[in-house]
Design a protein around this motif. Structure first.
Motif, PDB file in Angstrom:
ATOM      1  N   THR A 337       0.859  -1.186   0.000  1.00  0.00           N
ATOM      2  CA  THR A 337       0.000   0.000   0.000  1.00  0.00           C
ATOM      3  C   THR A 337       0.889   1.226   0.000  1.00  0.00           C
ATOM      4  N   SER A 444       3.835   1.088   2.557  1.00  0.00           N
ATOM      5  CA  SER A 444       3.131   0.644   3.759  1.00  0.00           C
ATOM      6  C   SER A 444       2.622  -0.782   3.574  1.00  0.00           C
ATOM      7  N   TYR A 448      -3.613  -2.178   4.612  1.00  0.00           N
ATOM      8  CA  TYR A 448      -3.214  -0.973   5.329  1.00  0.00           C
ATOM      9  C   TYR A 448      -3.914  -0.890   6.673  1.00  0.00           C
TER      10      TYR A 448
END
Length: 465
Positions: A337, A444, A448
């Motif tokens: 992400t 990320s 998430y």
């Protein structure tokens, strides 16, 4: 005059990249369901804080497969193992081309002995149907196409309705409907549940990160079932989710729904291209974004790049196996992400009212504007991946995109996403004249959402296998 095939289109187009980038089909539409029932902010918030009703009755193909060879057919096409796929079980279905690149994905439901249904986008359904008709399998298929994107007053019917009840309060809603405990089903196992005076089929699912169910039944019961769920869910804060909001749940949960199907090249794929029509999904799709390669093959993705590495099992023969066995999973790109920098997002949004620049319009809550979306992701001056699904999460107060990036890129690294198309944009109906902008983003985890990461069953969303 005979209809043109995809093969003829490919032979006649000298530049497939330009052809698909300038397709005027527009963005992928989620039809029939109203865009919003309340507002997309509250609808997003409800799957994190209360409960939601997702209406999945219209935007996907249902391909029914019946006959003694039903499981053998899908096993021959999927990277997944079918060693443990009894009746009342579902699984993610991931097929590849002969060269080991993704056709698409979706969900297979084992409804009864010798009876399956695939639910998902057209590329996988078309691939299954082709092999059912040409591969010598003892099966019959029924293709229940998605509802038209613009019904224009025409009546819309499907074989089945399909709903999901999701969110932290979904358990209470379902128990009230069922008149008893939440069905004791493991993830992706199927059973039944009571909805009013009807018993319906149910799949244990978790799109929003908390225990929930997907339910389906005859479409003529659609309105009664929907109204019964809405009434039961009122005291638990259940929100109906509109088509504008629906697709954004994947930003938090980590599924990339729209890779370009890898069907346009390769000698072994030629019979399939001859079978596909020139009006098929594969022939009229559009590609958007800042990543513009020289060859259409550069848009193709492997299962590993899509996060499906845990699914790849070499315990059966399937199309693409030889190619995948030659790949080193450790060198493949990885799904992540990207959390976009708030100041850079503010520059994009403010350009619409300040007029100092004219950046590509960023629609809220989902910013995609083509059938398949590919924005270049850079580390320094090097293209190190592609960002493929972009929008805004009200729950995270962040613009997020789902991407696949080089193996050397780590969680916490900062990368640059190029938002907007080069040379002022393409001829797509969804593209206005605009400038590009570089957006900083932090690499990320997937999913998430911490809730989703810690509560999903182990597998492709969690990165655990």
């Amino acid at each position: 005059m005979a209809e043109q095939s995809l093969a003829e289109l490919v032979r006649n187009e000298s530049d497939l990249v330009s052809y698909f980038r300038n397709s005027r089909i527009g963005a992928y539409v989620y039809p029939v369901v109203p865009t919003e029932f309340s507002n997309w902010r509250d609808e997003q918030r409800a799957w994190r804080e209360a409960a939601v009703l997702f209406d999945q009755s219209h935007h996907m193909v249902d391909l029914f497969i019946d006959g003694p060879d039903a499981v053998r057919l899908v096993s021959s096409l999927a990277v997944n193992s079918f060693e443990n796929f009894p009746v009342n079980r579902a699984k993610q279905f991931v097929p590849c081309s002969h060269d080991g690149y993704i056709i698409g994905d979706g969900i297979l439901f084992h409804l009864a002995e010798n009876s399956l249904v695939f639910v998902g986008r057209a590329p996988c359904a078309n691939w299954i149907q082709f092999h059912a008709e040409t591969g010598g399998y003892d099966v019959e298929v029924y293709y229940d196409d998605r509802s038209p994107s613009a019904p224009m007053g025409r009546s819309v019917t499907r074989r089945n309705f399909r709903f999901q009840i999701q969110g932290p309060n979904a358990k209470q809603v379902i128990e009230k409907l069922n008149g008893g405990p939440f069905p004791d089903l493991k993830f992706f196992h199927m059973g039944t549940v009571k909805i009013g005076d009807r018993e319906v089929r149910a799949l244990r699912h978790g799109m929003a990160g908390a225990p929930g169910l997907e339910i389906w039944g005859p479409y003529e019961e659609y309105l009664d079932i929907r109204e019964t769920i809405v009434e039961a869910g009122r005291e638990f804060g259940l929100e109906l989710v509109g088509s504008r909001t629906y697709a954004t749940n994947t930003l938090e949960s980590g599924w990339i729904p729209s890779p370009l199907p890898a069907v346009y090249t390769g000698e072994a794929m030629e019979p399939y291209r001859e079978w596909l029509s020139g009006t098929s999904y594969e022939a009229v799709s559009s590609i958007g974004g800042s990543f513009v390669p020289e060859k259409v093959e550069d848009y193709y993705l492997t299962p590993y790049e899509m996060g499906y590495g845990p699914f790849v099992k070499f315990d059966h023969n399937f199309i693409g196996r030889d190619a995948l066995e030659k790949m080193d999973p450790g060198t493949q790109r990885q799904k992540v992400t990207l959390a976009w920098n708030a100041d850079d997002v503010a520059r994009i949004l403010s350009s619409f009212v300040l007029g100092d620049n004219n950046y590509k319009y960023f629609d809220l809550p989902l910013a995609n504007y083509a059938s398949s979306n590919y924005d270049a992701v850079r580390v320094g001056d090097t293209v190190s991946g592609v960002s493929m699904f972009t929008g805004y999460s009200f729950n995270e107060r962040t613009v997020l995109s789902l991407a696949t990036v080089d193996a050397g890129v780590s969680i916490g690294d900062e990368v640059l996403v190029t938002w907007g198309e080069p040379d002022g944009g393409t001829q797509k109906t969804t593209v206005e004249r605009h400038e590009q902008i570089e957006v900083r983003a932090i690499v990320s985890p997937v999913p998430y959402s911490k809730v989703a990461r810690e509560t999903y069953a182990e597998g492709w969303r969690t990165g655990r296998n």
